[in-house]
Write an enzyme that holds these catalytic residues in place. Structure first.
Site, PDB file in Angstrom:
ATOM      1  N   GLU A  72       0.682  -1.760  14.131  1.00 19.97           N
ATOM      2  CA  GLU A  72       0.171  -0.681  13.554  1.00 19.97           C
ATOM      3  C   GLU A  72      -1.507  -0.932  14.094  1.00 19.97           C
ATOM      4  O   GLU A  72      -1.281  -2.588  14.852  1.00 19.97           O
ATOM      5  CB  GLU A  72       0.464  -0.853  11.917  1.00 19.97           C
ATOM      6  CG  GLU A  72       1.212  -0.676  10.797  1.00 19.97           C
ATOM      7  CD  GLU A  72       0.865  -1.403   9.776  1.00 19.97           C
ATOM      8  OE1 GLU A  72      -0.330  -1.207   8.639  1.00 19.97           O
ATOM      9  OE2 GLU A  72       2.014  -1.684   9.420  1.00 19.97           O
ATOM     10  N   ASP A  77       0.434  -0.752  -0.135  1.00 20.66           N
ATOM     11  CA  ASP A  77       0.203   0.188   0.109  1.00 20.66           C
ATOM     12  C   ASP A  77       0.740   1.204   0.295  1.00 20.66           C
ATOM     13  O   ASP A  77       0.534   1.383   0.909  1.00 20.66           O
ATOM     14  CB  ASP A  77      -0.807  -0.086   1.325  1.00 20.66           C
ATOM     15  CG  ASP A  77      -2.011   1.133   1.545  1.00 20.66           C
ATOM     16  OD1 ASP A  77      -2.183   1.731   0.325  1.00 20.66           O
ATOM     17  OD2 ASP A  77      -2.087   1.424   2.627  1.00 20.66           O
ATOM     18  N   TYR A 134      -6.265  -3.206  12.778  1.00 22.47           N
ATOM     19  CA  TYR A 134      -7.364  -2.495  12.418  1.00 22.47           C
ATOM     20  C   TYR A 134      -9.081  -2.141  13.016  1.00 22.47           C
ATOM     21  O   TYR A 134      -9.831  -1.652  12.076  1.00 22.47           O
ATOM     22  CB  TYR A 134      -7.480  -2.228  11.023  1.00 22.47           C
ATOM     23  CG  TYR A 134      -5.939  -1.024  10.898  1.00 22.47           C
ATOM     24  CD1 TYR A 134      -5.558  -0.367  10.459  1.00 22.47           C
ATOM     25  CD2 TYR A 134      -5.140  -2.508  10.546  1.00 22.47           C
ATOM     26  CE1 TYR A 134      -4.259   0.345  10.473  1.00 22.47           C
ATOM     27  CE2 TYR A 134      -3.452  -1.640  10.110  1.00 22.47           C
ATOM     28  CZ  TYR A 134      -3.500   0.028  10.067  1.00 22.47           C
ATOM     29  OH  TYR A 134      -2.102   0.520   9.618  1.00 22.47           O
ATOM     30  N   GLU A 136       2.819  -8.016   7.479  1.00 27.38           N
ATOM     31  CA  GLU A 136       1.446  -8.825   6.623  1.00 27.38           C
ATOM     32  C   GLU A 136       1.533 -10.346   5.659  1.00 27.38           C
ATOM     33  O   GLU A 136       1.400  -9.639   4.665  1.00 27.38           O
ATOM     34  CB  GLU A 136       0.918  -8.142   6.441  1.00 27.38           C
ATOM     35  CG  GLU A 136       0.673  -7.001   7.337  1.00 27.38           C
ATOM     36  CD  GLU A 136      -0.807  -5.870   7.377  1.00 27.38           C
ATOM     37  OE1 GLU A 136      -1.487  -5.404   5.615  1.00 27.38           O
ATOM     38  OE2 GLU A 136      -1.519  -5.250   7.894  1.00 27.38           O
TER      39      GLU A 136
HETATM   40  C1  BDP Z   1      -1.573  -1.911   7.022  1.00 22.09           C
HETATM   41  C2  BDP Z   1      -0.424  -2.080   5.960  1.00 22.09           C
HETATM   42  C3  BDP Z   1       0.351  -0.508   5.829  1.00 22.09           C
HETATM   43  C4  BDP Z   1      -1.204  -0.345   5.315  1.00 22.09           C
HETATM   44  C5  BDP Z   1      -1.999   0.272   5.962  1.00 22.09           C
HETATM   45  C6  BDP Z   1      -2.838   0.271   6.008  1.00 22.09           C
HETATM   46  O1  BDP Z   1       0.757  -2.824   7.158  1.00 22.09           O
HETATM   47  O2  BDP Z   1       0.735  -0.981   4.576  1.00 22.09           O
HETATM   48  O3  BDP Z   1      -1.065   1.633   4.437  1.00 22.09           O
HETATM   49  O4  BDP Z   1      -2.394  -1.651   7.027  1.00 22.09           O
HETATM   50  O5  BDP Z   1      -3.849  -0.005   5.738  1.00 22.09           O
HETATM   51  O6  BDP Z   1      -2.370  -3.215   6.365  1.00 22.09           O
HETATM   52  O7  BDP Z   1      -3.760   1.584   5.727  1.00 22.09           O
END
Ligand code: BDP
Length: 577
Positions: free
Chosen positions: A476, A148, A439, A387
């Site tokens: 993250e 991404d 997330y 990932e």
């Molecule tokens: C994670 C990835 C990262 C993405 C992020 C996103 O590791 O590279 O930019 O999600 O979706 O899964 O913002």
């Protein structure tokens, strides 16, 4: 940070450039000189330097003319590229020097025999940034990548010529722990002769140790113990100079100053330890990304980034999702950041795990990354992938191969990878520290933060129960916010939702004693491939792409600069840098 006392000819500046969409250049011998060209600036990605190159992917040619002074005639000329995305082939005065694959590690060629001293020279480079599922990282087209971030092309890191004598310091490996143990391995290149002289200098230039020995072998190994050294840490990133020289009689043949830090990293009893004490990582995932220059981030911007991170009370970041530039990493050593150095192995899936050739390529990239950055005190951990779709035994085997490879290259640092599959990930058992990307409340439970945080909480507990002996790091978590968009109550994409998302997650993290840190995704907005779920940029930055703060930056400043004992139940001392 390494400084060479060698003559250096900087090739940054305006080069000639020509797209080659039909890939005819090699047949037409463009390596002898481009038939026509436009201007391009190096270092910088090509894409934003001309609107018509923005989404160009494929072959392009670069040419640069330069003079080499006649007095360097007796020296070996090396051409050094710190980063070219993605494949490079290099010619000097029409003679082929070699090629390189991989966008985030440096490479160099010995240009002896093809450089003309006291005359003009032509350097021609063919760059090919075509994306395939076999690239590292893999993808299929500009807008179909397995990662991404925008697929920028070109010569985007510095290029220079460096001149050595016929005996030179080819490589240097340093391990320095917080008790003052020093282990140095020098690889001598060229003719094996002369004498090696080592010195350790304190930050104020006081000589603390010295040693000399005759060079009898390509490898010279020195072990020593320095007394009274101050350990390197985020609070006090003290750098010593390891001075290595080669002498031949009265002549100085080569000289390298490696700026090193004495520090120890370990994983013990479920904790990550720095210099024998538990350490809590507070920081960011980031990108090397800036308007116009693309994947080249100018030094002034990097210094601003470090100052912004410090002002927020952060002490750590991961080089998401590829090794960063030498300058970037030099600053991490100097500013005292605890860095997880990540290989560019993003989004790997079954086709990769079954492919022996891909594994070999991955190992090579990892080896280049480790060799380039292994002497840095800032690098406290390696991440071998981001990932991977590692829910199978094949995937576990692949990650295990990478783990063993790094272990053998560097036995001193813990190893991790960032998992999006959590409890379903079959490779978590392989690594020393478990890293999770979370997330919930963004990609699921849209707009429902309570449900998102609850699922994140349950996920952490579940993984902890499965691997009770391993520290867990949240690599993250984050939500997108378009700067200037406000809503009350907070809704997705507003600055308030992002701030609330991060605050709620951090509140939950404070209850988890098995956590060894968390990194917000991410530091600044960055350019991505076009898609229905991105608004040109990924907006999860605390700062905009040009580093203006969003509401969340202020919220995080308050969270991160609280006493660490409030942030973390283990009672660590206040961690402002
Ligand atoms: C994670 C990835 C990262 C993405 C992020 C996103 O590791 O590279 O930019 O999600 O979706 O899964 O913002």
């Amino acid at each position: 940070m390494r400084i060479y006392y060698r003559p250096r000819l900087n090739l940054d500046g305006v080069w000639w450039f020509k797209l080659d969409p039909e890939d005819v250049g090699e047949n037409k011998k463009w390596f002898e000189g481009l038939p026509s060209s436009e201007d391009i600036y190096v270092p910088s990605s090509w894409n934003e330097q001309n609107p018509s190159w923005e989404s160009y992917m494929g072959v392009a040619w670069y040419e640069r003319r330069f003079f080499v002074p006649a007095e360097f005639r007796k020296m070996i000329p090396w051409i050094v590229f710190e980063g070219v995305n993605y494949r490079a082939k290099v010619w000097v005065n029409g003679a082929f020097l070699g090629g390189h694959e991989g966008g985030f590690t440096s490479f160099k060629f010995n240009a002896e025999g093809s450089i003309r001293f006291g005359e003009e020279n032509a350097l021609v480079v063919r760059v090919d940034d075509e994306l395939t599922p076999h690239n590292i990282p893999p993808g299929e087209s500009m807008n179909k990548t397995y990662f991404d971030f925008f697929h920028y092309g070109g010569i985007y890191r510095p290029v220079y010529l460096e001149f050595t004598k016929t005996t030179f310091i080819d490589d240097l490996k340093v391990v320095a722990d917080h008790r003052g143990h020093l282990d140095v391995e020098v690889e001598v290149g060229g003719e094996v002769l002369g004498e090696l002289a080592f010195k350790l200098l304190s930050p104020d230039g006081v000589e603390m140790m010295s040693h000399r020995e005759e060079i009898k072998d390509r490898r010279v190994h020195v072990r020593a113990k320095a007394r009274g050294v101050k350990p390197w840490s985020p609070e006090n990133p003290v750098l010593y100079k390891l001075r290595v020289k080669i002498h031949l009689g009265e002549d100085l043949i080569d000289w390298v100053d490696e700026h090193i830090g004495f520090r120890t990293v370990e994983v013990k009893g479920g904790k990550l330890l720095l210099n024998g004490k538990p350490v809590f990582l507070k920081g960011f995932g980031r990108h090397e990304d800036f308007p116009v220059t693309g994947k080249y981030v100018p030094g002034a911007v990097l210094i601003r980034d470090f100052n912004l991170m410090k002002s927020l009370g952060a002490n750590s970041f991961r080089t998401t999702h590829y090794p960063y530039s030498r300058l970037h990493m030099d600053l991490a050593d100097r500013y005292g950041f605890l860095v997880i150095l990540e290989a560019p192995l993003v989004g790997l899936r079954d086709v990769h795990f079954k492919d022996e050739k891909y594994l070999e390529k991955a190992k090579k990239v990892i080896e280049e990354m480790v060799r380039e950055h292994r002497n840095r005190p800032s690098v406290i951990m390696y991440s071998v992938a981001n990932e991977p779709l590692s829910s199978t035994d094949n995937a576990r085997g692949f990650i295990e191969e990478l783990y063993n490879h790094v272990r053998q290259l560097d036995p001193t640092r813990p190893i991790t990878f960032a998992s999006m599959l959590h409890a379903k990930d079959k490779a978590l058992g392989v690594v020393d520290v478990i890293s999770l990307n979370l997330y919930f409340g963004w990609y699921s439970h849209h707009g429902n933060l309570d449900a998102g945080v609850k699922e994140a909480d349950e996920t952490l507990e579940e993984v902890h129960k499965m691997y009770p002996g391993k520290p867990i790091l949240v690599t993250e978590f984050g939500a997108g916010a378009i700067n200037g968009l406000h809503s009350d109550p907070p809704e997705m994409w507003s600055e308030e939702y992002q701030a609330e998302f991060l605050r709620s997650y951090i509140k939950m993290f404070k209850q988890k004693s098995f956590l060894t840190g968390f990194h917000i995704w991410c530091f600044a907005d960055f350019k991505t491939p076009q898609s229905h779920f991105r608004t040109v940029l990924n907006r999860k930055g605390l700062f905009t792409r040009i580093r203006e703060p969003k509401l969340a930056a202020h919220a995080i400043r308050r969270e991160y600069s609280e006493k660490r004992s409030d942030v973390h139940p283990q009672g660590l001392k206040r961690g402002r840098l």
